[in-house]
Design a protein around this motif. Structure first.
Motif, PDB file in Angstrom:
ATOM      1  N   ALA A 143     -26.473  21.698 -24.696  1.00  0.00           N
ATOM      2  CA  ALA A 143     -25.963  22.720 -23.778  1.00  0.00           C
ATOM      3  C   ALA A 143     -25.631  22.048 -22.453  1.00  0.00           C
ATOM      4  CB  ALA A 143     -27.018  23.803 -23.583  1.00  0.00           C
ATOM      5  N   GLU A 144     -24.563  22.546 -21.814  1.00  0.00           N
ATOM      6  CA  GLU A 144     -24.098  21.890 -20.584  1.00  0.00           C
ATOM      7  C   GLU A 144     -24.755  22.464 -19.336  1.00  0.00           C
ATOM      8  OE1 GLU A 144     -19.825  21.079 -20.238  1.00  0.00           O
ATOM      9  OE2 GLU A 144     -19.702  21.577 -22.360  1.00  0.00           O
ATOM     10  N   ALA A 145     -24.941  21.604 -18.347  1.00  0.00           N
ATOM     11  CA  ALA A 145     -25.461  22.033 -17.044  1.00  0.00           C
ATOM     12  C   ALA A 145     -24.773  21.236 -15.961  1.00  0.00           C
ATOM     13  CB  ALA A 145     -26.970  21.820 -16.979  1.00  0.00           C
ATOM     14  N   LEU A 173     -21.686  13.735 -19.041  1.00  0.00           N
ATOM     15  CA  LEU A 173     -20.327  13.880 -19.563  1.00  0.00           C
ATOM     16  C   LEU A 173     -19.331  13.363 -18.544  1.00  0.00           C
ATOM     17  CD1 LEU A 173     -20.491  17.514 -21.005  1.00  0.00           C
ATOM     18  CD2 LEU A 173     -20.650  15.369 -22.273  1.00  0.00           C
ATOM     19  N   GLU A 174     -19.604  13.652 -17.290  1.00  0.00           N
ATOM     20  CA  GLU A 174     -18.689  13.238 -16.222  1.00  0.00           C
ATOM     21  C   GLU A 174     -19.432  13.270 -14.897  1.00  0.00           C
ATOM     22  OE1 GLU A 174     -15.573  16.095 -15.499  1.00  0.00           O
ATOM     23  OE2 GLU A 174     -16.953  17.776 -15.570  1.00  0.00           O
ATOM     24  N   ILE A 175     -18.907  12.495 -13.945  1.00  0.00           N
ATOM     25  CA  ILE A 175     -19.379  12.630 -12.561  1.00  0.00           C
ATOM     26  C   ILE A 175     -18.176  13.055 -11.736  1.00  0.00           C
ATOM     27  CG2 ILE A 175     -20.359  11.488 -10.540  1.00  0.00           C
ATOM     28  CD1 ILE A 175     -21.799   9.553 -12.321  1.00  0.00           C
ATOM     29  N   ILE A 201     -12.175   7.196 -25.639  1.00  0.00           N
ATOM     30  CA  ILE A 201     -12.554   7.961 -26.840  1.00  0.00           C
ATOM     31  C   ILE A 201     -14.066   7.835 -26.988  1.00  0.00           C
ATOM     32  CG2 ILE A 201     -12.250   8.259 -29.314  1.00  0.00           C
ATOM     33  CD1 ILE A 201      -9.487   7.100 -29.092  1.00  0.00           C
ATOM     34  N   GLU A 202     -14.730   8.977 -27.042  1.00  0.00           N
ATOM     35  CA  GLU A 202     -16.195   8.910 -27.113  1.00  0.00           C
ATOM     36  C   GLU A 202     -16.743   9.827 -28.191  1.00  0.00           C
ATOM     37  OE1 GLU A 202     -17.087   9.963 -23.003  1.00  0.00           O
ATOM     38  OE2 GLU A 202     -17.809  11.921 -23.644  1.00  0.00           O
ATOM     39  N   ASP A 203     -18.004   9.599 -28.536  1.00  0.00           N
ATOM     40  CA  ASP A 203     -18.660  10.419 -29.550  1.00  0.00           C
ATOM     41  C   ASP A 203     -18.929  11.813 -28.985  1.00  0.00           C
ATOM     42  OD1 ASP A 203     -18.643   8.090 -30.941  1.00  0.00           O
ATOM     43  OD2 ASP A 203     -20.816   7.925 -31.184  1.00  0.00           O
ATOM     44  N   VAL A 204     -18.955  12.779 -29.879  1.00  0.00           N
ATOM     45  CA  VAL A 204     -19.279  14.150 -29.470  1.00  0.00           C
ATOM     46  C   VAL A 204     -20.792  14.272 -29.297  1.00  0.00           C
ATOM     47  CG1 VAL A 204     -19.272  16.562 -30.226  1.00  0.00           C
ATOM     48  CG2 VAL A 204     -17.274  15.131 -30.631  1.00  0.00           C
ATOM     49  N   LEU A 205     -21.180  14.882 -28.202  1.00  0.00           N
ATOM     50  CA  LEU A 205     -22.605  15.117 -27.958  1.00  0.00           C
ATOM     51  C   LEU A 205     -22.937  16.569 -28.254  1.00  0.00           C
ATOM     52  CD1 LEU A 205     -22.919  13.243 -24.551  1.00  0.00           C
ATOM     53  CD2 LEU A 205     -23.806  12.480 -26.760  1.00  0.00           C
ATOM     54  N   GLU A 206     -24.108  16.800 -28.785  1.00  0.00           N
ATOM     55  CA  GLU A 206     -24.561  18.173 -29.070  1.00  0.00           C
ATOM     56  C   GLU A 206     -25.543  18.593 -27.990  1.00  0.00           C
ATOM     57  OE1 GLU A 206     -23.322  19.849 -31.483  1.00  0.00           O
ATOM     58  OE2 GLU A 206     -22.290  18.180 -32.482  1.00  0.00           O
TER      59      GLU A 206
HETATM   60  P1  AMP Z   1     -15.293  16.320 -18.870  1.00  0.00           P
HETATM   61  O1  AMP Z   1     -14.123  16.617 -17.968  1.00  0.00           O
HETATM   62  O2  AMP Z   1     -15.414  14.894 -19.237  1.00  0.00           O
HETATM   63  O3  AMP Z   1     -16.577  16.932 -18.410  1.00  0.00           O
HETATM   64  O4  AMP Z   1     -14.973  17.161 -20.198  1.00  0.00           O
HETATM   65  C1  AMP Z   1     -14.632  18.533 -20.159  1.00  0.00           C
HETATM   66  C2  AMP Z   1     -15.422  19.297 -21.179  1.00  0.00           C
HETATM   67  O5  AMP Z   1     -15.246  18.710 -22.471  1.00  0.00           O
HETATM   68  C3  AMP Z   1     -16.928  19.244 -20.945  1.00  0.00           C
HETATM   69  O6  AMP Z   1     -17.335  20.220 -20.044  1.00  0.00           O
HETATM   70  C4  AMP Z   1     -17.466  19.477 -22.338  1.00  0.00           C
HETATM   71  O7  AMP Z   1     -17.418  20.853 -22.658  1.00  0.00           O
HETATM   72  C5  AMP Z   1     -16.458  18.760 -23.197  1.00  0.00           C
HETATM   73  N1  AMP Z   1     -16.898  17.375 -23.491  1.00  0.00           N
HETATM   74  C6  AMP Z   1     -16.580  16.248 -22.800  1.00  0.00           C
HETATM   75  N2  AMP Z   1     -17.174  15.170 -23.322  1.00  0.00           N
HETATM   76  C7  AMP Z   1     -17.881  15.598 -24.387  1.00  0.00           C
HETATM   77  C8  AMP Z   1     -18.716  14.951 -25.358  1.00  0.00           C
HETATM   78  N3  AMP Z   1     -18.898  13.639 -25.366  1.00  0.00           N
HETATM   79  N4  AMP Z   1     -19.294  15.727 -26.302  1.00  0.00           N
HETATM   80  C9  AMP Z   1     -19.106  17.062 -26.338  1.00  0.00           C
HETATM   81  N5  AMP Z   1     -18.334  17.724 -25.456  1.00  0.00           N
HETATM   82  C10 AMP Z   1     -17.710  17.016 -24.493  1.00  0.00           C
END
Ligand code: AMP
Ligand code: GLY
Length: 477
Positions: A232-234, A324-326, A225-230
């Motif tokens: 734009a994604e890349a 967010l992820e690797i 469970i993690e905090d929401v980040l604000e």
């Molecule tokens: P992930 O598979 O962990 O990349 O999560 C899938 C999607 O969920 C991401 O592409 C983001 O759109 C969203 N997401 C995951 N983690 C976060 C976070 N900490 N804050 C905001 N959006 C998130």
């Protein structure tokens, strides 16, 4: 030519130059190293999506490559490239047996599942080069808890989090923390194991689904469970042999089904690059804070990594990259865009990474802009309708600098029909992003299948508006 040389390595060259440090002393570049070259390669690509079609198409253009075989492939790869049947691409033994049987020199893994299960290890154990990490490295993608704890150990920027193996504790944490939270099933869930919960109630429901009702089976026995980040994604991809690395240009994926980033999350409805969101300074930050510390962390933990690191980043309004992820594989649809941008011999790069001779550090050579538009089936992403005849592919391919990559397609009685949710990924190049986007939509307008749906605003953030998509012709006749 150069390669990363880790601080604890005795055998660095005599002429080292420094690059950004990774947290515990400077990394160094070894100059004058020799680069391994190969020719007449027989290459096996594992997978069946647009990503594998893109990789296979680019590999086949290399003078070093004698044959590209995609297994199990799709309707497009089977028409254009070699193919071999593979009943279970996730089974390490089956993949290694196929590689041996086909006498290939190099196996390139598309999807994550075989990597997490150790298929790259099995191929290497069979004495064949593999592009893709072993099970130890693929854990970065296979376990979200492992990734988050790895991030903490190595000072990687990521959202604050807690890991839970007990539902009651997870529910208590949600109450304590309050506000919006992200709930992630630990294991692989085919892209469905993440819930961005706007309220504590939604977060409780996600925990109940994952941990109590086991929607994703064992994958949900542990949650992050993690905090929401604000921001734009890349997507930033790095080809590496664990020491040398080449950073590919940033790409932006459009994950939501509908225009304006609305509707349910999907595997990706389109992408474009280079994404202006990360300019030269932004990419320098990514290299310094994300790429190099990750490589250093893998090295310190004794985890060999020969493959691609795909960083899913949130770029904050202040321009800071947060991970967010690797992922342990190339993104899809990002790969169509990357391949279109890359001005390098992909076969040579992947062979060098697989053989531990990627004697370079820095950015890959690229040219122009590229955009990819995914054409999806009716009902995607929940229950895609299959078996619909696809027409107009030849006409679409006639659009300049355009490649119609196949994903969920198959041949039935000599005709191509839909066979999955994401059916095609129409990818175009251009001198500008707008040119690339216009070409891609021109090609999309020439393709039809019953129930076809796609976004009409790919690239809209960078183009500063609603996108330039055109309406498709309706119906099948
Ligand atoms: P992930 O598979 O962990 O990349 O999560 C899938 C999607 O969920 C991401 O592409 C983001 O759109 C969203 N997401 C995951 N983690 C976060 C976070 N900490 N804050 C905001 N959006 C998130
Ligand atoms: N397009 C996102 C992914 O491949 O995970």
């Amino acid at each position: 030519m150069a390669a990363l040389c880790f601080p604890d390595q005795a055998s660095c060259g005599t002429n080292p130059a420094q690059v950004h440090g990774g947290g515990s002393g400077p990394l160094q570049i070894m100059l004058g190293a020799t680069t391994m070259t190969a020719s007449n390669l027989r290459v096996l690509v594992i997978g069946s999506g647009a990503r594998e079609h893109a990789l296979g198409t680019k590999l086949a253009t290399s003078e070093r490559v004698a044959e590209v075989i995609v297994a199990p492939g799709n309707g497009g790869t089977r028409r254009e490239l070699g193919w071999a049947p593979l009943a279970n691409a996730d089974d390490p033994t089956a993949v290694a047996a196929l590689a041996r049987e086909l006498e290939v020199d190099l196996v390139i893994f598309g999807p994550e599942a075989p990597l997490v299960r150790g298929a790259a290890d099995a191929v290497r154990n069979a004495g064949i080069l593999a592009f893709g990490p072993g099970a130890a490295g693929a854990r970065l993608e296979g376990s979200k808890a492992f990734f988050k704890e790895f991030a903490v150990r190595h000072g990687l920027p990521t959202a604050p989090f807690r890991v839970f193996t007990e539902a009651g504790e997870a529910h208590r944490y949600i109450e304590e923390r309050g506000g919006p939270l992200v709930v992630k099933a630990d294991g692989l869930c085919a892209g469905k194991g993440v819930v961005v919960a706007a309220t504590p109630d939604e977060a409780h429901e996600a925990v109940a689904q994952m941990m109590e009702r086991r929607f994703f089976g064992e994958a949900g026995s542990t949650v992050v469970i993690e905090d929401v980040l604000e921001g734009a994604e890349a997507s930033v991809h790095v080809i590496t042999d664990g020491r040398g690395y080449l950073v590919l240009p940033p790409v932006q994926d459009h994950k939501r089904l509908l225009d304006g980033d609305r509707g349910p999350n999907t595997g990706g409805m389109g992408a474009y690059g280079p994404a202006s969101l990360l300019d030269e300074r932004g990419m320098a930050r990514v290299v310094q804070r994300v790429v190099e510390p990750t490589l250093l962390g893998l090295h310190r933990e004794g985890i060999p990594y020969r493959g691609v690191l795909f960083f899913g980043l949130m770029v904050t309004p202040g321009g800071d990259p947060m991970i967010l992820e690797i992922n342990a594989r190339f993104g899809d649809p990002e790969t169509g865009v990357l391949v279109a941008l890359l001005d390098e011999d992909l076969a040579e790069l992947l062979h060098q990474a697989a053989s531990g001779s990627l004697e370079r550090v820095g950015e890959a050579r690229v040219h122009g802009h590229a955009a990819a538009v995914v054409l999806a089936s009716e009902g995607y992403p929940f229950s895609p309708r299959k078996g619909q005849a696809i027409v107009g592919l030849e006409e679409a391919s006639e659009v300049e600098l355009t490649y119609v990559l196949h994903a969920g397609t198959e041949e039935q009685a000599g005709a191509l029909v839909t066979a999955g949710g994401r059916v095609l990924c129409v990818t175009s190049q251009g001198d500008t992003l707008k040119e690339a986007v216009v070409r891609a939509y021109e090609a999309c307008a020439r393709i039809r299948f019953a129930g076809m749906q796609f976004r009409r605003d790919i690239g809209y953030r960078a183009l500063g508006g609603a996108g330039v998509g055109v309406a498709p012709r309706q119906g099948l006749s």
